[in-house]
Motif scaffolding. Structure first.
Motif, PDB file in Angstrom:
ATOM      1  N   TYR A 127     -45.281 -59.045 -27.450  1.00  0.00           N
ATOM      2  CA  TYR A 127     -44.383 -58.937 -28.598  1.00  0.00           C
ATOM      3  C   TYR A 127     -45.094 -59.235 -29.912  1.00  0.00           C
ATOM      4  N   LEU A 128     -46.027 -60.137 -29.895  1.00  0.00           N
ATOM      5  CA  LEU A 128     -46.815 -60.389 -31.100  1.00  0.00           C
ATOM      6  C   LEU A 128     -47.627 -59.152 -31.469  1.00  0.00           C
ATOM      7  N   GLY A 129     -48.306 -58.558 -30.495  1.00  0.00           N
ATOM      8  CA  GLY A 129     -49.132 -57.379 -30.761  1.00  0.00           C
ATOM      9  C   GLY A 129     -48.313 -56.189 -31.221  1.00  0.00           C
ATOM     10  N   THR A 133     -48.633 -54.273 -34.897  1.00  0.00           N
ATOM     11  CA  THR A 133     -48.850 -52.828 -35.001  1.00  0.00           C
ATOM     12  C   THR A 133     -47.802 -52.192 -35.908  1.00  0.00           C
ATOM     13  N   GLN A 134     -46.542 -52.560 -35.720  1.00  0.00           N
ATOM     14  CA  GLN A 134     -45.479 -51.990 -36.539  1.00  0.00           C
ATOM     15  C   GLN A 134     -45.584 -52.445 -37.996  1.00  0.00           C
ATOM     16  N   LEU A 137     -48.043 -50.227 -39.636  1.00  0.00           N
ATOM     17  CA  LEU A 137     -47.437 -48.928 -39.919  1.00  0.00           C
ATOM     18  C   LEU A 137     -46.546 -49.005 -41.154  1.00  0.00           C
ATOM     19  N   PHE A 138     -45.830 -50.109 -41.295  1.00  0.00           N
ATOM     20  CA  PHE A 138     -44.922 -50.276 -42.427  1.00  0.00           C
ATOM     21  C   PHE A 138     -45.676 -50.388 -43.746  1.00  0.00           C
ATOM     22  N   THR A 139     -46.811 -51.064 -43.739  1.00  0.00           N
ATOM     23  CA  THR A 139     -47.507 -51.393 -44.985  1.00  0.00           C
ATOM     24  C   THR A 139     -48.702 -50.493 -45.296  1.00  0.00           C
ATOM     25  N   LYS A 140     -49.008 -49.514 -44.447  1.00  0.00           N
ATOM     26  CA  LYS A 140     -50.244 -48.755 -44.641  1.00  0.00           C
ATOM     27  C   LYS A 140     -50.196 -47.804 -45.827  1.00  0.00           C
TER      28      LYS A 140
END
Length: 248
Positions: A127-129, A133-134, A137-140
């Motif tokens: 759940y941490l990983g 990852t998400q 994706l949100f901040t890229k």
């Protein structure tokens, strides 16, 4: 829910199924009007294919549109799914325990009873990983979508809840009844009303970052204090179930 259509899809699969459930945004409590249906489950290969020389279909993946509904189907062969259960894989636990059931069998219920012994403290790392990852994706980019942000908070809350209770809960609406984070209701409402790629109506990146870091810390604390075992204890029972379904 397009229950009749989804049931028909289960009925035309090439191999017998143990179960087929709905995962993804529908399970998480925030499907958009254009969300696809993520169908997940277990198929059983016949023994003659398993022992033969030809490659076997350990995983069947198919994406298609049926009657205007987007379907994303993934099933794992029985042995592969059971092997994944013995690892710190939260995906297969959420699929197994999904309350959105398209197809089930007595063996599905038997497997759910066994799989609770596969839940460990080390699912923390899954759940941490997933959350990290998400968040990337949100901040890229400078285009901030609602979906990855909801996924960030969903997996962190699922992880905290799992560490504290030993139970799988993937529905963000139900989780927020426990955690009472007021901003989540607005984010969920945006996702429910608009498309899969909808953008945040209000962007407060500093606030969302603080919440992300706070929930990461809560997940770590829950992991450190968790009563859950370090390793699964169900290998023998899973092996017996595999042999029963494969040989008889």
């Amino acid at each position: 829910m397009h229950q009749k259509l989804l049931t028909q899809i289960a009925q035309i699969q090439p191999y017998p199924l143990v179960f087929l459930t709905i995962s993804g945004a529908h399970l998480y409590g925030f499907p958009s009007p254009d969300s696809d249906y993520d169908l997940r489950g277990i198929h059983i290969l016949p023994a003659r294919e398993i022992v033969g020389l030809y490659p076997v279909q350990e995983t069947i993946e198919k994406s298609e549109s049926k009657e205007g509904v987007l379907i994303d189907l993934v099933t794992h062969e029985l042995k592969k799914f059971l092997t994944l259960l013995l690892k710190r894989n939260g995906y297969v636990l959420e699929q197994l325990y999904s309350p959105l059931i398209v197809y089930t069998t007595p063996e599905h219920q038997e497997l759910k009873a066994i799989a609770c012994k596969c839940i460990t403290r080390n699912h923390y790392y899954h759940y941490l990983g997933f959350a990290q990852t998400q968040w990337r994706l949100f901040t890229k980019t400078n285009v901030y979508q609602v979906k990855p942000l909801l996924y960030v908070y969903r997996v962190l809350l699922t992880g905290i809840y799992l560490m504290n209770t030993g139970k799988i809960e993937a529905d963000l609406i139900k989780l927020n009844q426990e955690f009472q984070l007021p901003y989540l209701n607005d984010l969920i409402a945006q996702k429910l009303a608009k498309s899969e790629t909808s953008l945040l109506q209000k962007i407060d990146l500093e606030f969302y970052t603080q919440e992300y870091q706070k929930l990461q810390n809560e997940l770590k604390k829950a992991f450190e204090n968790s009563f859950l075992p370090n390793e699964p204890s169900a290998k023998g029972e899973l092996n017996n179930l595999l042999l029963k379904l494969r040989l008889y």
